[in-house]
Write an enzyme that holds these catalytic residues in place. Structure first.
Site, PDB file in Angstrom:
ATOM      1  N   GLU A  19      -1.526  -9.236   3.360  1.00 19.29           N
ATOM      2  CA  GLU A  19      -1.413  -9.775   4.728  1.00 19.29           C
ATOM      3  C   GLU A  19      -2.766 -10.149   5.330  1.00 19.29           C
ATOM      4  OE1 GLU A  19      -0.974  -6.642   3.823  1.00 19.29           O
ATOM      5  OE2 GLU A  19      -1.434  -5.192   5.392  1.00 19.29           O
TER       6      GLU A  19
ATOM      7  N   HIS B 279      -3.612  -5.200   0.279  1.00 20.42           N
ATOM      8  CA  HIS B 279      -3.027  -5.740   1.518  1.00 20.42           C
ATOM      9  C   HIS B 279      -3.071  -7.270   1.509  1.00 20.42           C
ATOM     10  CE1 HIS B 279      -2.786  -1.950   3.880  1.00 20.42           C
ATOM     11  NE2 HIS B 279      -3.710  -1.580   3.003  1.00 20.42           N
TER      12      HIS B 279
ATOM     13  N   CYS C 298       0.844  -1.204   0.000  1.00 26.39           N
ATOM     14  CA  CYS C 298       0.000   0.000   0.000  1.00 26.39           C
ATOM     15  C   CYS C 298       0.879   1.254   0.000  1.00 26.39           C
ATOM     16  CB  CYS C 298      -1.002  -0.048   1.140  1.00 26.39           C
ATOM     17  SG  CYS C 298      -2.480   0.908   0.743  1.00 26.39           S
TER      18      CYS C 298
HETATM   19  N1  GLN Z   1      -2.075   6.553   2.647  1.00 29.27           N
HETATM   20  C1  GLN Z   1      -2.144   5.809   1.436  1.00 29.27           C
HETATM   21  C2  GLN Z   1      -3.500   5.943   0.753  1.00 29.27           C
HETATM   22  O1  GLN Z   1      -4.455   6.348   1.349  1.00 29.27           O
HETATM   23  C3  GLN Z   1      -1.828   4.340   1.691  1.00 29.27           C
HETATM   24  C4  GLN Z   1      -2.809   3.648   2.586  1.00 29.27           C
HETATM   25  C5  GLN Z   1      -2.293   2.379   3.194  1.00 29.27           C
HETATM   26  O2  GLN Z   1      -1.087   2.145   3.245  1.00 29.27           O
HETATM   27  N2  GLN Z   1      -3.178   1.556   3.700  1.00 29.27           N
HETATM   28  O3  GLN Z   1      -3.610   5.656  -0.413  1.00 29.27           O
END
Ligand code: GLN
Length: 536
Positions: free
Chosen positions: A512, A510, A384
């Site tokens: 994970e 994600h 992310c």
């Molecule tokens: N802050 C980034 C976004 O909103 C990544 C979010 C995250 O790592 N879950 O796109």
């Protein structure tokens, strides 16, 4: 299997953090191994509608389900133990309960009645508990009540349990988890806190059927007998839960103690033969006898609290076992990383993971860390925000776009290689408004991702507002960073890779959240494998 759903309530006393989630998940595992369908629900006593708006320092990681619910991290344990998916219905907070009741009141549903904690709030709690049974067709619904008995904020939950015990009669069991502390000065284990905590529960009208005693030392039979006697439970219903070297051993320990057996007996269900749990045991066998040892740096800004990266840690355990490797995760505070100290910070690592996150703090350190991994051919996984940092790093140091950034970090940057998603532009509320939950993704044949998954169509969970800016895609690909995973409906770049690198993968989603003991996540498995090969 069973005709009517049975309900198991798990409460906690004496102290928080005793591991109700792990006990609930372990019991669920043992019942599942007996071929029952089981689900687990967590009721959280705070006023936030969901944990999505909480800083990870408060309660640890926010776990995201397929249906896009932002939930308590215990749901991650439930999925990892049971290998079945949870949803919004599995996590309810006081905020959500009150919101529902207040919305009903505003609609006029209560027909002029005074709306009160009893019966309206307790009815809504009971409805949410029973909903899983009616909709999900489960043999067992295990409901974990967050907080500690005696807390003001848990009162309406305990009252709901009291009422349900009456309504459900022999279809429900109450398990109470307490602590038996060891006083080194007198060399004794003390049962008084347990007695007091059970008394607090009884005062609220709930008699526990089973007591699980957390302890650092073995409980002698006379201690168990004493607790049973003082607390009105059968001697066989006092279960010892000693500290284990890994949470994944708890189901086996609970089986030895007969937790599943006593629960079935209390419910009048025939116990039957004890399941062998062979796949689970073989996972533990591999986990405890590693042939390889690798060190992976986890670069993030919440490194002081390991719970903030719970699912990532567990994914490394699952993927490590799959590779017969012990993965030593070295936590590196992104704020401390700079151009000059990368060499010393990362000298002995076999791989690097740059973590998800929000906001500016630590971002430049993360970008420097990516540069080090890219330039030194160190296996890299960016998740992310970690993927977004990999994109920014590549733009700055390979494409020469010095001012490249994410609009999240710098609204005025001249090269917004990470852009705010179109549908996010009008969003003003923070709660539940990100791009959340499972979305499909099509992989590029031959990529590391495609090799890892062994398939070209995947689905992964998301939690973000920003995305790769497609205006730059050609420029990136010409210079060697390739989009290898694309959302087929929106064209959103979900994965970037550098094919000339040993193993360099950044994912917008994600992975994970989907790793389980019996289904380790393919990307983590492949990443750990790359770190083992890097070591050689
Ligand atoms: N802050 C980034 C976004 O909103 C990544 C979010 C995250 O790592 N879950 O796109």
């Amino acid at each position: 299997m069973a005709t009517e759903t049975k309900y198991i309530f798990v409460t906690g006393g004496v102290a928080s953090s005793l591991g109700k989630g792990i006990i609930s998940a372990s019991l669920a595992k043992l019942l599942q191994a007996r071929n029952y369908s089981v689900t687990i629900q967590k009721l959280d006593p705070y006023i936030n509608v969901d944990p999505g708006t909480l800083n990870p320092f408060e309660h640890g990681e926010c776990f995201v389900t397929d249906d896009g619910a932002e939930t308590d991290l215990d749901l991650g344990h439930y999925e990892r133990f049971l290998n079945v998916r949870t949803s919004q219905a599995n996590n309810v907070t006081t905020g959500r309960i009150y919101k529902t009741v207040i919305e009903k009141e505003r609609r006029g549903d209560y027909l002029g009645k005074t709306v009160q904690i009893i019966p309206h709030i307790t009815d809504e709690i009971k409805r949410r508990i029973k909903l899983l049974g009616t909709n999900g067709n489960y043999d067992f619904v295990i409901t974990e009540i967050g907080g500690t008995v005696g807390d003001i904020e848990s009162l309406s939950y305990i009252e709901a349990v009291r009422q349900l015990k009456w309504e459900l009669k022999n279809r429900c069991v109450c398990i109470h988890l307490t602590l038996v502390p060891y006083l080194a000065a007198c060399g004794e284990l003390k049962t008084k806190p347990t007695q007091h905590s059970v008394k607090a529960l009884q005062e609220a009208g709930v008699q526990p059927d089973v007591l699980v005693l957390r302890t650092e030392h073995k409980l002698r039979p006379d201690i168990k007998a004493k607790v049973a006697n003082f607390c009105n439970v059968q001697p066989g219903a006092v279960i010892e839960s000693r500290d284990c070297s890994t949470i994944y051993e708890v189901p086996l320990e609970m089986q030895k103690e007969g937790l599943d057996k006593i629960v079935l007996e209390q419910l009048g269900i025939e116990v039957g033969p004890q399941p062998e749990l062979l796949p689970w045991r073989s996972f533990l066998e591999r986990y405890k006898n590693p042939k390889h040892h690798v060190k992976i740096a986890l670069v993030g800004k919440y490194v002081e609290l390991k719970d903030a990266y719970k699912s990532i840690n567990e994914s490394f355990i699952h993927a490590g076992a799959a590779n017969e490797a012990d993965v030593n995760v070295a936590y590196i505070n992104a704020e401390t990383v700079n151009k000059d100290n990368c060499e010393s910070l990362f000298a002995d690592i076999d791989g690097m993971l740059v973590a998800p996150g929000f906001g500016n703090r630590g971002i430049e350190g993360k970008i420097e860390a990516v540069r080090y991994a890219r330039e030194n051919n160190i296996p890299f996984l960016g998740i992310c925000l970690g993927m977004q940092c990999a994109v920014i790093e590549f733009a700055r140091n390979v494409l020469g776009l010095d001012d490249a950034n994410s609009l999240e970090m710098d609204e005025k940057c001249s090269h917004p290689v990470i852009n705010l998603m179109e549908e996010q532009k009008l969003v003003t509320e923070k709660g539940g408004t990100m791009r959340l939950g499972a979305y499909p993704c099509t992989l590029k044949d031959g990529s590391n991702a495609a090799k890892a998954y062994g398939s070209l169509e995947i689905e992964e969970r998301h939690r973000h507002r920003y995305e790769f800016n497609n205006l730059y895609k050609e420029q990136f690909e010409a210079a060697g960073m390739i989009a290898t995973g694309i959302n087929p409906q929106t064209n959103l770049v979900e994965i970037v890779e550098i094919p000339t690198h040993r193993w360099f993968v950044g994912v917008q989603f994600h992975p994970e959240y989907k790793s389980t003991v019996l289904n380790p996540h393919p990307l983590f498995v492949s990443f750990v494998k790359a770190t083992i090969e890097n070591k050689k």
